[in-house]
Design a protein around this motif. Structure first.
Motif, short mmCIF file in Angstrom:
data_model
loop_
_atom_site.label_atom_id
_atom_site.label_comp_id
_atom_site.label_asym_id
_atom_site.label_seq_id
_atom_site.Cartn_x
_atom_site.Cartn_y
_atom_site.Cartn_z
N ASP A 1 47.44 -12.41 35.76
CA ASP A 1 48.80 -12.90 35.54
C ASP A 1 48.93 -13.54 34.16
O ASP A 1 49.93 -13.32 33.46
CB ASP A 1 49.19 -13.91 36.62
N ARG B 1 49.02 -10.84 31.56
CA ARG B 1 50.34 -10.19 31.54
C ARG B 1 51.36 -11.08 30.84
O ARG B 1 52.18 -10.61 30.05
CB ARG B 1 50.80 -9.88 32.97
N PHE B 2 51.33 -12.37 31.13
CA PHE B 2 52.25 -13.31 30.49
C PHE B 2 52.03 -13.33 28.98
O PHE B 2 53.00 -13.25 28.21
CB PHE B 2 52.06 -14.71 31.07
N SER C 1 50.72 -11.07 27.12
CA SER C 1 51.13 -9.78 26.58
C SER C 1 52.65 -9.70 26.44
O SER C 1 53.18 -9.24 25.42
CB SER C 1 50.61 -8.66 27.47
N ARG C 2 53.36 -10.16 27.47
CA ARG C 2 54.83 -10.13 27.42
C ARG C 2 55.37 -11.07 26.34
O ARG C 2 56.35 -10.75 25.67
CB ARG C 2 55.41 -10.49 28.78
N ASP D 1 54.94 -9.31 23.12
CA ASP D 1 55.97 -8.27 22.99
C ASP D 1 57.30 -8.89 22.57
O ASP D 1 58.00 -8.36 21.70
CB ASP D 1 56.16 -7.51 24.32
N TYR D 2 57.66 -10.01 23.21
CA TYR D 2 58.90 -10.70 22.86
C TYR D 2 58.86 -11.15 21.40
O TYR D 2 59.81 -10.94 20.64
CB TYR D 2 59.12 -11.90 23.79
N ARG E 1 51.96 -7.54 18.26
CA ARG E 1 51.61 -6.39 19.09
C ARG E 1 50.11 -6.38 19.37
O ARG E 1 49.68 -6.15 20.50
CB ARG E 1 52.02 -5.09 18.38
N GLY F 1 49.13 -9.01 21.85
CA GLY F 1 49.44 -8.57 23.21
C GLY F 1 48.36 -7.67 23.77
O GLY F 1 47.93 -7.83 24.92
N GLU G 1 45.75 -8.47 26.96
CA GLU G 1 45.53 -7.57 28.10
C GLU G 1 44.05 -7.28 28.28
O GLU G 1 43.53 -7.34 29.40
CB GLU G 1 46.30 -6.27 27.90
#
Length: 169
Positions: free
Chosen positions: A31, A34-35, A37-38, A41-42, A129, A132, A136
């Motif tokens: 989790d 994923r956070f 990475s997001r 991305d943002y 990028r 991120g 991962e």
């Protein structure tokens, strides 16, 4: 006081708790990855948008400078004409040419500055990028490590509690 006998279910419960704890740790790592990475991305999208803004601002500033240069040249022409100076040769023509050349240089500098700021944001976007992707990967490796450590700990716990026994050939 000697060893105390513990019911077999206690060993199974401890083993189950160890496995559940490992599962929770693995899920938490995934989790978090994923956070991260997001968020990267943002941040990449924000950097891309900021690069667009910087390019647009550089172009807008260049257009503003172009308009100011045109007004300055027009003001110079009026002033020279009011003074009775002919504008088609000599120093007056050179003055107008210098003003135009300096204005064009200022416009190019404004565009260049906007482009350089934009490229800084482009680089930040690429960096985000990569962050991120690294998040991962780190999450996956961390989760795998937790899974292996948890399995090993559960196995050791099972052996030490007598819940698990090794078969001899």
């Amino acid at each position: 006081m000697g060893p105390v006998a513990v019911p077999a279910w206690v060993g199974y419960a401890a083993l189950g708790a160890s496995v559940a704890g490992t599962a929770v740790a693995v899920k938490a790592q995934m989790d978090n990855a994923r956070f991260q990475s997001r968020m990267a991305d943002y941040n990449e999208k924000v950097a891309e948008q900021q690069a667009v803004v910087e390019r647009e601002q550089g172009s807008a500033q260049a257009a503003d400078l172009r308009d100011r240069m045109r007004r300055t040249i027009a003001d110079q022409r009026v002033a020279l004409a009011n003074a009775g100076v002919t504008l088609d040769s000599g120093s007056p023509l050179a003055l107008l040419g210098d003003t135009a050349a300096e204005g064009a240089l200022d416009q190019e500098q404004a565009k260049w500055n906007g482009e350089m700021r934009a490229r800084g944001y482009d680089v930040e976007g690429v960096s985000q990028r990569l962050r991120g992707k690294m998040a991962e990967s780190a999450g996956a490796y961390g989760a795998a490590g937790s899974l292996l450590t948890g399995a090993s700990n559960a196995f050791q716990m099972g052996l030490s509690s007598g819940t698990l026994t090794l078969k001899k050939k």
